[in-house]
Design an enzyme around this catalytic site. Structure first.
Site, PDB file in Angstrom:
ATOM      1  CB  SER A   1      -8.024   3.541   3.167  1.00 43.71           C
ATOM      2  OG  SER A   1      -7.114   2.971   4.105  1.00 43.71           O
TER       3      SER A   1
ATOM      4  CB  SER B   1      -8.348   0.650   6.119  1.00 45.12           C
ATOM      5  OG  SER B   1      -9.098   1.830   6.258  1.00 45.12           O
TER       6      SER B   1
ATOM      7  CE  LYS C   1      -3.815   2.023   2.749  1.00 39.05           C
ATOM      8  NZ  LYS C   1      -4.635   1.813   3.964  1.00 39.05           N
TER       9      LYS C   1
END
Length: 380
Positions: free
Chosen positions: A96, A120, A20
């Site tokens: 997210s 997330s 990420k």
């Protein structure tokens, strides 16, 4: 759109991992999905989790897109890219850690890393139909992860199978016992959470999966769930404003993120003090329940992920985190596992919550359920 903001070839010949874009990789900018951070200098060193992967001979395949500043749950990002949900292209990938979940779901990588402050990892994993683990708070290093300061955020893995989660944890968490995570023949005691406000078909699918595995089940309650869900948000808002408030007014933020960030600055000390009191109470309640059972089971999401079009038109979705965010506040490990949902093309998410620092146990229980589902599917 692509799940990756950049493709890389770092490390050895081991498993390929996507990372990420809120996690530092030396020589590359950590932009957290935001135009407002496009001018930051490249990271000087790897985040500790990245170093551990490379030292173990694993390969870093690239950095994945995400909801801007990790401050949203739809995964929609018109700057860095909105990844396609391989389960259902018309539905949100979740956020997210949208790109990391989508990369695993699409088979672009076998394993990916994300972060989970209020759901997330688990939310996009459930949206995309893959496995995701939020480890015990503090068990996996956050050195080199943005924001640098958080009392809720955890780094954790996505994988297509529970075995992938175990393999990743064995690398990024030095004290993780992969052998113990493989002990699936234990007489596990499951607490099926009652009074959960969720779609009836999802509730039935979660219970059916546990029963299919032949695990001992008892019904349990957690009276503090709603209060914990509410209390976590002021903490998230306060800490996100502290980290990224300086980016407001720069013209670099998406309108929805700018609006939420400006609203976050209003969190006061009294509200935070109340949240901390709820944190203590709820944590004690979960700890007490986990003395009676080995894991708490409930859905990951209360309903199926909405369509991209519905979210863009303003459909509220914050309630999708009602069943995941409380366990960020308490710090307990929580894993989401995809389970069949009769009559639907998408899978439901089954969430397992375990004792702190016993992440191995929920992995073992998840493997039991996963194996039973696979056997049932092969037999039918």
């Amino acid at each position: 759109m692509s799940t990756f903001v950049s493709r890389l070839q770092l490390g050895g010949t081991g498993p390929a991992v996507a990372v990420k874009d809120s996690i530092d990789i030396a020589g590359h900018r950590t932009m957290a999905g935001s135009r407002a951070l496009a001018g930051v200098p490249p990271a000087a060193r790897h985040a500790e989790v990245v170093s551990r992967l490379i030292d173990a001979g694993w390969s870093i395949a690239g950095k994945t897109t995400m909801h801007e500043l990790a401050f949203g749950i739809s995964g929609i990002n018109d700057y860095a890219g909105t990844p396609v949900n391989a389960q259902a292209h018309e539905r949100i990938p979740g956020g997210s850690s949208s790109g990391s979940a989508a990369a695993v779901a699409a088979g672009e990588v076998g394993i990916a890393l994300g972060t989970d402050t209020g759901g997330s990892i688990r939310m996009p994993a459930a949206c995309c139909g893959v496995v995701g683990l939020k480890p015990t708070f503090g068990r996996v290093s956050r050195r080199g992860v943005h924001p640098a300061e958080s009392s809720l955020d955890c780094v954790g893995p996505f994988a297509a199978t529970v075995a992938g989660i175990v393999a990743a944890m064995a690398v990024i968490a030095p004290d993780f016992d992969a052998a113990r995570a493989g002990h699936t023949d234990q007489p596990f005691r499951i607490g099926l959470l009652a009074d959960v406000h969720a779609n009836a078909a999802i509730l039935a699918a979660v219970e059916a999966a546990v029963r299919l595995a032949g695990l001992a089940i008892r019904t349990v309650t957690l009276d503090g769930m709603a209060a914990a869900y509410q209390a976590a948000m002021p903490v998230i808002n306060f800490e996100t404003w502290a980290a990224f408030g300086h980016l407001t007014g720069t013209g670099g933020l998406q309108p929805d993120v700018e609006e939420r960030l400006l609203a976050a600055r209003s969190v006061g000390r009294a509200e935070l003090a109340h949240a901390e009191a709820v944190r203590r109470q709820f944590t004690a309640q979960v700890d007490a329940l986990l003395k009676e059972v080995d894991a708490i089971v409930l859905p990951t999401l209360p309903e199926l992920p909405p369509t991209l079009a519905a979210v863009r038109e303003g459909t509220p979705i914050l309630g999708l985190t009602a069943l995941v965010r409380p366990f960020n506040l308490s710090g307990h490990p929580a894993l989401t596992l995809p389970v069949p949902l009769p009559g639907a093309a998408l899978k439901a998410g089954l969430q397992l919550v375990g004792r702190k620092h016993q992440d191995e146990t929920i992995c073992a229980i998840a493997a039991c359920i996963e194996r039973a589902i696979a056997a049932d599917g092969a037999a039918s």
